[in-house]
Design a protein around this motif. Structure first.
Motif, PDB file in Angstrom:
ATOM      1  N   GLU A 113      71.363  81.186 100.201  1.00  0.00           N
ATOM      2  CA  GLU A 113      71.443  79.792  99.752  1.00  0.00           C
ATOM      3  C   GLU A 113      70.049  79.173  99.696  1.00  0.00           C
ATOM      4  O   GLU A 113      69.712  78.461  98.742  1.00  0.00           O
ATOM      5  N   ALA A 114      69.247  79.438 100.731  1.00  0.00           N
ATOM      6  CA  ALA A 114      67.891  78.892 100.790  1.00  0.00           C
ATOM      7  C   ALA A 114      67.053  79.375  99.610  1.00  0.00           C
ATOM      8  O   ALA A 114      66.289  78.609  99.011  1.00  0.00           O
ATOM      9  N   GLN A 115      67.216  80.643  99.243  1.00  0.00           N
ATOM     10  CA  GLN A 115      66.484  81.200  98.107  1.00  0.00           C
ATOM     11  C   GLN A 115      66.929  80.540  96.802  1.00  0.00           C
ATOM     12  O   GLN A 115      66.107  80.180  95.953  1.00  0.00           O
ATOM     13  N   PHE A 116      68.235  80.348  96.651  1.00  0.00           N
ATOM     14  CA  PHE A 116      68.780  79.698  95.451  1.00  0.00           C
ATOM     15  C   PHE A 116      68.236  78.275  95.321  1.00  0.00           C
ATOM     16  O   PHE A 116      67.824  77.842  94.242  1.00  0.00           O
ATOM     17  N   ILE A 117      68.218  77.554  96.440  1.00  0.00           N
ATOM     18  CA  ILE A 117      67.766  76.158  96.446  1.00  0.00           C
ATOM     19  C   ILE A 117      66.276  76.073  96.098  1.00  0.00           C
ATOM     20  O   ILE A 117      65.857  75.198  95.339  1.00  0.00           O
ATOM     21  N   SER A 118      65.474  76.976  96.646  1.00  0.00           N
ATOM     22  CA  SER A 118      64.030  76.987  96.344  1.00  0.00           C
ATOM     23  C   SER A 118      63.779  77.181  94.852  1.00  0.00           C
ATOM     24  O   SER A 118      62.895  76.545  94.271  1.00  0.00           O
ATOM     25  N   GLN A 119      64.567  78.046  94.237  1.00  0.00           N
ATOM     26  CA  GLN A 119      64.436  78.278  92.791  1.00  0.00           C
ATOM     27  C   GLN A 119      64.814  77.031  91.991  1.00  0.00           C
ATOM     28  O   GLN A 119      64.200  76.716  90.973  1.00  0.00           O
ATOM     29  N   ARG A 120      65.823  76.303  92.478  1.00  0.00           N
ATOM     30  CA  ARG A 120      66.240  75.069  91.788  1.00  0.00           C
ATOM     31  C   ARG A 120      65.176  73.985  91.920  1.00  0.00           C
ATOM     32  O   ARG A 120      65.004  73.174  91.024  1.00  0.00           O
ATOM     33  N   TYR A 121      64.457  73.965  93.049  1.00  0.00           N
ATOM     34  CA  TYR A 121      63.360  72.993  93.217  1.00  0.00           C
ATOM     35  C   TYR A 121      62.334  73.161  92.092  1.00  0.00           C
ATOM     36  O   TYR A 121      61.904  72.184  91.465  1.00  0.00           O
ATOM     37  N   ILE A 122      61.934  74.401  91.845  1.00  0.00           N
ATOM     38  CA  ILE A 122      60.946  74.685  90.800  1.00  0.00           C
ATOM     39  C   ILE A 122      61.505  74.322  89.428  1.00  0.00           C
ATOM     40  O   ILE A 122      60.831  73.718  88.596  1.00  0.00           O
ATOM     41  N   GLU A 123      62.755  74.682  89.213  1.00  0.00           N
ATOM     42  CA  GLU A 123      63.413  74.390  87.928  1.00  0.00           C
ATOM     43  C   GLU A 123      63.467  72.886  87.668  1.00  0.00           C
ATOM     44  O   GLU A 123      63.161  72.421  86.564  1.00  0.00           O
ATOM     45  N   LEU A 124      63.821  72.103  88.689  1.00  0.00           N
ATOM     46  CA  LEU A 124      63.928  70.649  88.534  1.00  0.00           C
ATOM     47  C   LEU A 124      62.568  70.003  88.298  1.00  0.00           C
ATOM     48  O   LEU A 124      62.440  69.087  87.485  1.00  0.00           O
ATOM     49  N   SER A 125      61.546  70.483  89.014  1.00  0.00           N
ATOM     50  CA  SER A 125      60.202  69.910  88.822  1.00  0.00           C
ATOM     51  C   SER A 125      59.694  70.192  87.417  1.00  0.00           C
ATOM     52  O   SER A 125      59.015  69.365  86.810  1.00  0.00           O
ATOM     53  N   ASN A 126      60.040  71.358  86.877  1.00  0.00           N
ATOM     54  CA  ASN A 126      59.637  71.692  85.506  1.00  0.00           C
ATOM     55  C   ASN A 126      60.392  70.852  84.478  1.00  0.00           C
ATOM     56  O   ASN A 126      59.809  70.353  83.520  1.00  0.00           O
ATOM     57  N   LEU A 127      61.687  70.694  84.683  1.00  0.00           N
ATOM     58  CA  LEU A 127      62.508  69.931  83.737  1.00  0.00           C
ATOM     59  C   LEU A 127      62.101  68.461  83.683  1.00  0.00           C
ATOM     60  O   LEU A 127      62.134  67.833  82.629  1.00  0.00           O
ATOM     61  N   THR A 128      61.735  67.912  84.841  1.00  0.00           N
ATOM     62  CA  THR A 128      61.348  66.502  84.897  1.00  0.00           C
ATOM     63  C   THR A 128      59.858  66.301  84.653  1.00  0.00           C
ATOM     64  O   THR A 128      59.374  65.169  84.682  1.00  0.00           O
ATOM     65  N   LYS A 129      59.125  67.421  84.417  1.00  0.00           N
ATOM     66  CA  LYS A 129      57.676  67.383  84.164  1.00  0.00           C
ATOM     67  C   LYS A 129      56.915  66.713  85.307  1.00  0.00           C
ATOM     68  O   LYS A 129      55.956  65.981  85.095  1.00  0.00           O
ATOM     69  N   LYS A 130      57.386  66.960  86.517  1.00  0.00           N
ATOM     70  CA  LYS A 130      56.694  66.462  87.710  1.00  0.00           C
ATOM     71  C   LYS A 130      55.893  67.614  88.308  1.00  0.00           C
ATOM     72  O   LYS A 130      56.282  68.768  88.205  1.00  0.00           O
ATOM     73  N   SER A 131      54.791  67.271  88.948  1.00  0.00           N
ATOM     74  CA  SER A 131      53.954  68.306  89.555  1.00  0.00           C
ATOM     75  C   SER A 131      54.667  68.904  90.766  1.00  0.00           C
ATOM     76  O   SER A 131      55.635  68.341  91.280  1.00  0.00           O
ATOM     77  N   ARG A 132      54.161  70.039  91.215  1.00  0.00           N
ATOM     78  CA  ARG A 132      54.811  70.756  92.318  1.00  0.00           C
ATOM     79  C   ARG A 132      54.782  69.973  93.634  1.00  0.00           C
ATOM     80  O   ARG A 132      55.487  70.316  94.571  1.00  0.00           O
ATOM     81  N   GLU A 133      53.950  68.914  93.691  1.00  0.00           N
ATOM     82  CA  GLU A 133      53.931  68.081  94.901  1.00  0.00           C
ATOM     83  C   GLU A 133      55.300  67.445  95.172  1.00  0.00           C
ATOM     84  O   GLU A 133      55.631  67.112  96.297  1.00  0.00           O
ATOM     85  N   VAL A 134      56.113  67.285  94.111  1.00  0.00           N
ATOM     86  CA  VAL A 134      57.421  66.653  94.276  1.00  0.00           C
ATOM     87  C   VAL A 134      58.354  67.530  95.107  1.00  0.00           C
ATOM     88  O   VAL A 134      59.313  67.036  95.698  1.00  0.00           O
ATOM     89  N   ILE A 135      58.062  68.829  95.176  1.00  0.00           N
ATOM     90  CA  ILE A 135      58.908  69.738  95.955  1.00  0.00           C
ATOM     91  C   ILE A 135      58.907  69.352  97.434  1.00  0.00           C
ATOM     92  O   ILE A 135      59.916  69.512  98.135  1.00  0.00           O
ATOM     93  N   GLU A 136      57.782  68.807  97.913  1.00  0.00           N
ATOM     94  CA  GLU A 136      57.735  68.334  99.305  1.00  0.00           C
ATOM     95  C   GLU A 136      58.752  67.205  99.508  1.00  0.00           C
ATOM     96  O   GLU A 136      59.378  67.112 100.572  1.00  0.00           O
ATOM     97  N   ILE A 137      58.906  66.358  98.504  1.00  0.00           N
ATOM     98  CA  ILE A 137      59.904  65.276  98.580  1.00  0.00           C
ATOM     99  C   ILE A 137      61.311  65.862  98.537  1.00  0.00           C
ATOM    100  O   ILE A 137      62.197  65.427  99.278  1.00  0.00           O
ATOM    101  N   TYR A 138      61.523  66.864  97.668  1.00  0.00           N
ATOM    102  CA  TYR A 138      62.830  67.528  97.604  1.00  0.00           C
ATOM    103  C   TYR A 138      63.227  68.072  98.984  1.00  0.00           C
ATOM    104  O   TYR A 138      64.375  67.927  99.421  1.00  0.00           O
ATOM    105  N   GLU A 139      62.259  68.681  99.659  1.00  0.00           N
ATOM    106  CA  GLU A 139      62.533  69.270 100.977  1.00  0.00           C
ATOM    107  C   GLU A 139      62.911  68.196 101.996  1.00  0.00           C
ATOM    108  O   GLU A 139      63.802  68.398 102.835  1.00  0.00           O
ATOM    109  N   LYS A 140      62.233  67.044 101.923  1.00  0.00           N
ATOM    110  CA  LYS A 140      62.558  65.937 102.837  1.00  0.00           C
ATOM    111  C   LYS A 140      63.948  65.400 102.547  1.00  0.00           C
ATOM    112  O   LYS A 140      64.724  65.095 103.470  1.00  0.00           O
ATOM    113  N   ILE A 141      64.272  65.251 101.262  1.00  0.00           N
ATOM    114  CA  ILE A 141      65.615  64.773 100.873  1.00  0.00           C
ATOM    115  C   ILE A 141      66.671  65.733 101.407  1.00  0.00           C
ATOM    116  O   ILE A 141      67.684  65.309 101.979  1.00  0.00           O
TER     117      ILE A 141
END
Length: 267
Positions: A113-141
């Motif tokens: 599950e953790a691996q699947f979620i990590s892949q979705r973080y990257i996918e979402l940041s790419n789709l929303t055209k946000k930099s990878r720094e947003v992944i830190e926010i995803y992790e906090k959420i």
């Protein structure tokens, strides 16, 4: 000879006209007088010639534009500090919050599950055209929302008015996560809050030659008839081709799967 002299004079005059146009083709923004485009300052009033840089390097704006387009395509080149609550209120933040609740629904979060979620973080940041720094926010959420079920309705209903395509995308992510190692009960609740038409359930009804409006006894009756029709012993006794027997076996698996799924749904 006279003709040659006249020709040379005409060429000289044309050159001077061209020189004036190219050199004095700019107007001072301050005094309005004609000035040379490559002069840094106006020779009449002393004001800065804002057109001089563009004249000297006409490709400068083009270079800037190309550089900007590149940076928007490559998220890693742009560093940005994201606000937690702004991201949480965006579609990607809502998806992360719902993933957290689905992943933790069975009590633990597995490595798959953790691996699947990590892949979705990257996918979402790419789709929303946000930099990878947003992944830190995803992790906090994710950390804050994984143990909360009280606000499930709040997040799910935010997706209620989405168009069918993005709504289907959200459900696809959550269904895939549930298939990895989740509990379908949380997903079912999310679907109810989103008022999402469950296409998977509809396909189960079709497999059993039934309709969503049929009562359970009708569905059960249809199921039993289909099992008799596709049962291996019945077909084997008819000496049917091997391919047809294999098709019947796969069909019977679908029928049993659909029956068990609707049995849980109707319970």
């Amino acid at each position: 000879m006279m003709n040659l002299i006249l020709l040379l004079i005409a060429i000289f005059i044309a050159y001077k006209v061209y020189e004036n146009i190219t050199k004095f083709g700019c107007k001072c923004n301050n005094c309005g007088k004609n000035i040379k485009c490559d002069d840094e300052f106006c020779i009449y009033c002393g004001a800065k010639n804002t057109q001089s840089e563009a004249y000297v390097n006409p490709n400068k704006d083009k270079e800037k534009s190309t550089q900007f387009n590149y940076s928007t395509q490559n998220n890693d080149t742009q560093k940005k500090h994201y606000n937690y609550y702004e991201v949480l209120d965006d579609l990607d933040g809502i998806i992360v919050a719902l993933m957290a609740k689905v992943a933790k629904s069975n009590g633990i979060i597995s490595s798959s599950e953790a691996q699947f979620i990590s892949q979705r973080y990257i996918e979402l940041s790419n789709l929303t055209k946000k930099s990878r720094e947003v992944i830190e926010i995803y992790e906090k959420i994710f950390e804050r929302e994984k143990d909360r079920i009280d606000n499930l309705e709040e997040f799910a209903t935010k997706l209620k008015n989405l168009d069918e395509a993005p709504k289907a995308y959200v459900l696809k992510i959550l269904e895939e996560l549930t298939d990895v190692d989740g509990d379908s009960r949380v997903l079912d609740e999310i679907k109810n809050y989103m008022s999402f038409k469950d296409t998977k359930s509809n396909s189960y009804y079709e497999i059993l030659n039934s309709k969503p409006t049929d009562d359970w006894e009708t569905i059960k009756k249809n199921y039993k008839e289909l099992v008799k029709e596709y049962h291996y012993d019945k077909l084997a006794s008819k000496n049917l081709p091997k391919d047809l027997i294999e098709y019947a076996e796969n069909r019977l698996k679908e029928i049993n799967e659909a029956y068990e799924a609707l049995k849980k749904l109707k319970a």
